[in-house]
Design a protein around this motif. Structure first.
Motif, PDB file in Angstrom:
ATOM      1  N   PRO A 138      21.720  24.369  24.897  1.00  0.00           N
ATOM      2  CA  PRO A 138      20.412  23.722  25.063  1.00  0.00           C
ATOM      3  C   PRO A 138      20.125  22.683  23.981  1.00  0.00           C
ATOM      4  N   ALA A 139      20.825  22.784  22.848  1.00  0.00           N
ATOM      5  CA  ALA A 139      20.581  21.831  21.750  1.00  0.00           C
ATOM      6  C   ALA A 139      21.119  20.446  22.071  1.00  0.00           C
ATOM      7  N   ARG A 140      22.122  20.365  22.922  1.00  0.00           N
ATOM      8  CA  ARG A 140      22.742  19.066  23.210  1.00  0.00           C
ATOM      9  C   ARG A 140      21.676  18.036  23.602  1.00  0.00           C
ATOM     10  N   ASP A 141      20.739  18.439  24.457  1.00  0.00           N
ATOM     11  CA  ASP A 141      19.662  17.512  24.858  1.00  0.00           C
ATOM     12  C   ASP A 141      18.311  17.989  24.330  1.00  0.00           C
ATOM     13  N   GLY A 142      18.347  18.925  23.387  1.00  0.00           N
ATOM     14  CA  GLY A 142      17.094  19.475  22.878  1.00  0.00           C
ATOM     15  C   GLY A 142      16.896  19.178  21.401  1.00  0.00           C
ATOM     16  N   GLU A 143      16.543  20.214  20.642  1.00  0.00           N
ATOM     17  CA  GLU A 143      16.236  20.042  19.211  1.00  0.00           C
ATOM     18  C   GLU A 143      17.549  20.073  18.425  1.00  0.00           C
ATOM     19  N   ASN A 144      18.152  18.902  18.280  1.00  0.00           N
ATOM     20  CA  ASN A 144      19.488  18.857  17.661  1.00  0.00           C
ATOM     21  C   ASN A 144      19.506  18.106  16.347  1.00  0.00           C
ATOM     22  N   GLN A 145      18.311  17.902  15.758  1.00  0.00           N
ATOM     23  CA  GLN A 145      18.273  17.026  14.572  1.00  0.00           C
ATOM     24  C   GLN A 145      19.082  17.541  13.388  1.00  0.00           C
ATOM     25  N   TYR A 146      19.299  18.846  13.299  1.00  0.00           N
ATOM     26  CA  TYR A 146      20.040  19.381  12.146  1.00  0.00           C
ATOM     27  C   TYR A 146      21.487  19.725  12.493  1.00  0.00           C
ATOM     28  N   LEU A 147      21.919  19.374  13.679  1.00  0.00           N
ATOM     29  CA  LEU A 147      23.230  19.856  14.157  1.00  0.00           C
ATOM     30  C   LEU A 147      24.347  18.842  13.910  1.00  0.00           C
ATOM     31  N   ALA A 148      25.528  19.163  14.475  1.00  0.00           N
ATOM     32  CA  ALA A 148      26.762  18.455  14.099  1.00  0.00           C
ATOM     33  C   ALA A 148      26.857  17.046  14.683  1.00  0.00           C
ATOM     34  N   ILE A 149      27.453  16.166  13.886  1.00  0.00           N
ATOM     35  CA  ILE A 149      27.771  14.812  14.377  1.00  0.00           C
ATOM     36  C   ILE A 149      29.293  14.628  14.473  1.00  0.00           C
ATOM     37  N   LEU A 150      30.031  15.626  14.012  1.00  0.00           N
ATOM     38  CA  LEU A 150      31.499  15.544  14.040  1.00  0.00           C
ATOM     39  C   LEU A 150      32.053  16.889  14.510  1.00  0.00           C
ATOM     40  N   ASP A 151      33.127  16.844  15.284  1.00  0.00           N
ATOM     41  CA  ASP A 151      33.846  18.053  15.694  1.00  0.00           C
ATOM     42  C   ASP A 151      33.004  19.045  16.475  1.00  0.00           C
ATOM     43  N   GLY A 152      31.871  18.631  17.022  1.00  0.00           N
ATOM     44  CA  GLY A 152      31.025  19.539  17.797  1.00  0.00           C
ATOM     45  C   GLY A 152      31.540  19.704  19.224  1.00  0.00           C
ATOM     46  N   GLY A 153      30.922  20.589  19.959  1.00  0.00           N
ATOM     47  CA  GLY A 153      31.240  20.810  21.370  1.00  0.00           C
ATOM     48  C   GLY A 153      32.180  21.980  21.555  1.00  0.00           C
ATOM     49  N   PRO A 154      31.901  22.875  22.501  1.00  0.00           N
ATOM     50  CA  PRO A 154      30.731  22.787  23.377  1.00  0.00           C
ATOM     51  C   PRO A 154      29.427  23.182  22.666  1.00  0.00           C
ATOM     52  N   CYS A 155      29.555  23.790  21.454  1.00  0.00           N
ATOM     53  CA  CYS A 155      28.371  24.188  20.681  1.00  0.00           C
ATOM     54  C   CYS A 155      28.346  23.287  19.445  1.00  0.00           C
ATOM     55  N   PHE A 156      27.157  22.964  18.926  1.00  0.00           N
ATOM     56  CA  PHE A 156      27.052  21.929  17.890  1.00  0.00           C
ATOM     57  C   PHE A 156      26.493  22.451  16.565  1.00  0.00           C
ATOM     58  N   ILE A 157      26.749  23.734  16.262  1.00  0.00           N
ATOM     59  CA  ILE A 157      26.245  24.276  15.004  1.00  0.00           C
ATOM     60  C   ILE A 157      26.877  23.532  13.801  1.00  0.00           C
ATOM     61  N   VAL A 158      26.184  23.597  12.655  1.00  0.00           N
ATOM     62  CA  VAL A 158      26.830  23.207  11.386  1.00  0.00           C
ATOM     63  C   VAL A 158      26.916  24.468  10.541  1.00  0.00           C
TER      64      VAL A 158
END
Ligand SMILES: Cc1cc2nc3c(=O)[nH]c(=O)nc-3n(C[C@H](O)[C@H](O)[C@H](O)COP(=O)(O)OP(=O)(O)OC[C@H]3O[C@@H](n4cnc5c(N)ncnc54)[C@H](O)[C@@H]3O)c2cc1C
Length: 320
Positions: A138-158
């Motif tokens: 849900p973060a992909r198009d939701g509240e993703n301001q603190y998440l990954a900009i590199l090596d993400g997908g399918p989940c974008f945690i840092v």
């Protein structure tokens, strides 16, 4: 309501490993993340095993080959103030000094810090997502301001750990034990990407614990620095952080935090250019841009690219 669980205090590492071999039993350091995670419903264990009373599990020992062994129960504050670490592995001391609050640093252990769970709101609130056993992010198009900009997908945690970023720049190794034996893995291989494993961020299997971190002798000294940008200037996780080391032999390692699901090392060709030194300002800018070439920001975290480039320019000047 939190399900009841048993609190156990291990008297020795063998005792801890035997207890942790039981199903639904989790290791505990300071409990600063684990107990909150249980409260949030991420775990429903039958028992937690406190590792802190294991004799010498928090000791910091210089070994015969010149490497440093840091017991996993060493507290973050202890490492921030440790004289030898400050002098020889300054980047780690600096990273520990900017973790959370003084109280959390006093309670939190290095092992627990490296194994703490990500802070993605959707994951923590039990919302349907890959980490919670679902089939979308849900973060992909939701509240993703603190998440990954590199090596993400399918989940974008840092990954939230500051010390992990410093340890990656120091080329540290992680000592892992279970009733089945011991293994040592490079910290770069300790963390996995979500596409490799989505239920956890590390290679740890049930029953395994981190018993120590090993710092190689060749990484001691030289130039070392940790910098961290936060939304608030006090006790916050990194928006972006950077650890840079130039060893006495000239070898350079640069690792970013807050940008990827694990500590993110810049391309080795950039590290080699920094190592050769004598860089003018245009080259510094070009290298910082090159380092972020593969960044793929989500809808709300494009600002992290600029923050990372700014930290990279500073680090490159310092190391070159
Ligand atoms: C408000 C707040 C701000 C924070 N800010 C930062 C920050 O800026 N930077 C940062 O780096 N951290 C930050 N943290 C995280 C904090 O540093 C961690 O909670 C702490 O380091 C975890 O250490 P612990 O020993 O309490 O771990 P625990 O809570 O005991 O354990 C954490 C996890 O690791 C597992 N675990 C514990 N020990 C081991 C082991 N030896 N082997 C394998 N698994 C183990 C547990 O089962 C659990 O899943 C913050 C936390 C809070 C609450």
């Amino acid at each position: 309501m939190t399900s009841p669980f048993v609190y156990q205090r291990a008297a020795s590492i063998e005792d801890a490993l035997a207890r942790l071999a039981e199903p639904r039993t989790l290791p505990m350091g300071g409990g600063t993340d684990l107990l909150v995670s249980i409260d949030e419903g991420l775990y429903t264990p039958d028992a937690v095993v406190d590792l802190r009373e294991i004799p010498a599990s928090d000791s910091v020992d210089l070994r015969e080959d010149g490497s440093l062994r840091i017991g996993a129960s060493a507290r973050i504050e202890q490492l921030a103030g440790h004289a030898l670490i400050r002098e020889q592995y300054g980047v780690l001391a600096q990273a520990c000094a900017v973790v959370a609050t003084p109280a959390l640093r006093e309670m939190g252990t290095l092992g627990g810090n490296l194994c703490q769970r990500p802070r993605c709101w959707y994951f923590r609130r039990g919302i349907d997502c890959y980490k919670n056993g679902g089939s979308s992010c849900p973060a992909r198009d939701g509240e993703n301001q603190y998440l990954a900009i590199l090596d993400g997908g399918p989940c974008f945690i840092v990954h939230p750990s500051d010390p992990a970023v410093a340890l990656a720049a120091l080329n540290a190794e992680v000592e892992i034990r279970s009733t089945k034996g011991e293994r040592v893995v490079a910290i770069e291989d300790f963390y996995l990407l979500p596409r490799e494993r989505v239920d956890h961020e590390t290679v740890l299997q049930p029953g395994e614990v981190v018993t120590a971190i090993l710092l190689p002798a060749v990484a001691a000294g030289g130039r070392q620095r940790y910098q961290k940008l936060m939304q608030r200037e006090a006790w916050d996780f990194a928006l972006v952080s950077i650890a840079g080391c130039r060893r006495p032999d000239g070898d350079v390692r640069i690792v970013l935090g807050g940008v990827a699901p694990r500590p993110w090392r810049v391309n080795s060709s950039i590290e080699e250019d920094v190592s050769s030194g004598g860089l003018d300002e245009d080259t510094v800018t070009t290298l910082a841009e090159r380092a972020m070439y593969d960044a793929e920001p989500l809808s709300k975290n494009g600002y992290k690219v600029e923050l990372a480039q700014s930290l990279l320019r500073d680090a490159i000047r310092f190391l070159a």
